[in-house]
Design an enzyme around this catalytic site. Structure first.
Site, PDB file in Angstrom:
ATOM      1  N   SER A  59       0.804  -1.230   0.000  1.00  0.00           N
ATOM      2  CA  SER A  59       0.000   0.000   0.000  1.00  0.00           C
ATOM      3  C   SER A  59       0.837   1.280   0.000  1.00  0.00           C
ATOM      4  O   SER A  59       0.344   2.333  -0.367  1.00  0.00           O
ATOM      5  CB  SER A  59      -0.967   0.019   1.181  1.00  0.00           C
ATOM      6  N   LYS A 102       0.523   4.847   6.746  1.00  0.00           N
ATOM      7  CA  LYS A 102      -0.092   5.645   5.674  1.00  0.00           C
ATOM      8  C   LYS A 102       0.475   7.059   5.701  1.00  0.00           C
ATOM      9  O   LYS A 102       1.138   7.473   6.645  1.00  0.00           O
ATOM     10  CB  LYS A 102      -1.619   5.726   5.860  1.00  0.00           C
TER      11      LYS A 102
END
Length: 198
Positions: A59, A102
């Site tokens: 990701s 993230k």
């Protein structure tokens, strides 16, 4: 050689042997103290200043790869607020011992929307060098989403392979959930170094 000469030589050898034993003992004690200090410092760093974590999945590709080992800086946010583009680590609410990594995109008080595959902040397209691909899913950000105080909207750099703030199971990240910012890559060794966030 006379007896006296022999005795003198034997005494000199015995003293030399004792001196070597003393030196060896001092080196051993010194090495044990050094190891105790290193272990103590490591414990303090991991407990109060940093935390080791690893990347699982793609990701955050191309910035971070599957299997990368990182040290998370747990102290910076005690002295300053998180910034846009910081790579942060926070726990996943629905699975124990699972942490997400993230990038902060939306800041407190801003309105975030994902439209036509792009990020808009307060109605203006965000100029960024991360996540250049068009997003296939807008998720909860399909409609304008206004962040509250100490709330952050986060995305993975590999937008179409990331479970992030667009997904209701992750959602908006409150500041008190942020463990820290990804700081140092320690593995693989050929990529060892401090991570650039901006």
């Amino acid at each position: 050689m006379s007896r006296r000469g022999r005795r003198g030589r034997e005494n000199a050898l015995a003293e030399e042997f004792e001196e070597k034993e003393r030196t060896l003992g001092q080196e051993l004690v010194s090495m044990l103290l050094y190891m105790a200090v290193v272990l103590g410092m490591t414990f303090l760093v991991i407990t109060f200043l940093g935390q080791r974590t690893y990347v699982s999945g793609d990701s955050m590709k191309n910035m971070l790869e599957d299997g990368d080992n990182l040290i998370v800086d747990k102290i910076t946010y005690r002295f300053r607020d998180p910034q846009r583009y910081d790579i942060i680590v926070f726990p996943f609410e629905y699975k124990d011992d699972t942490y997400y990594i993230k990038r902060i995109i939306g800041m407190p008080g801003e309105t975030v929307q994902v439209a036509e595959g792009r990020v808009y902040i307060d109605g203006e397209q965000l100029k960024e060098s991360y996540g250049r691909e068009l997003m296939e899913q807008a998720g909860i950000a399909a409609e304008p989403l206004t962040l509250g105080e100490e709330e952050y909207f986060v995305l993975g750099d590999n937008r179409n392979a990331s479970s992030d703030s667009r997904d209701p199971s992750v959602g908006i990240i409150h500041r008190d959930k942020i463990i820290g910012r990804a700081w140092l890559r320690i593995w693989p060794l050929q990529k060892f170094g401090i991570l650039k966030h901006q």
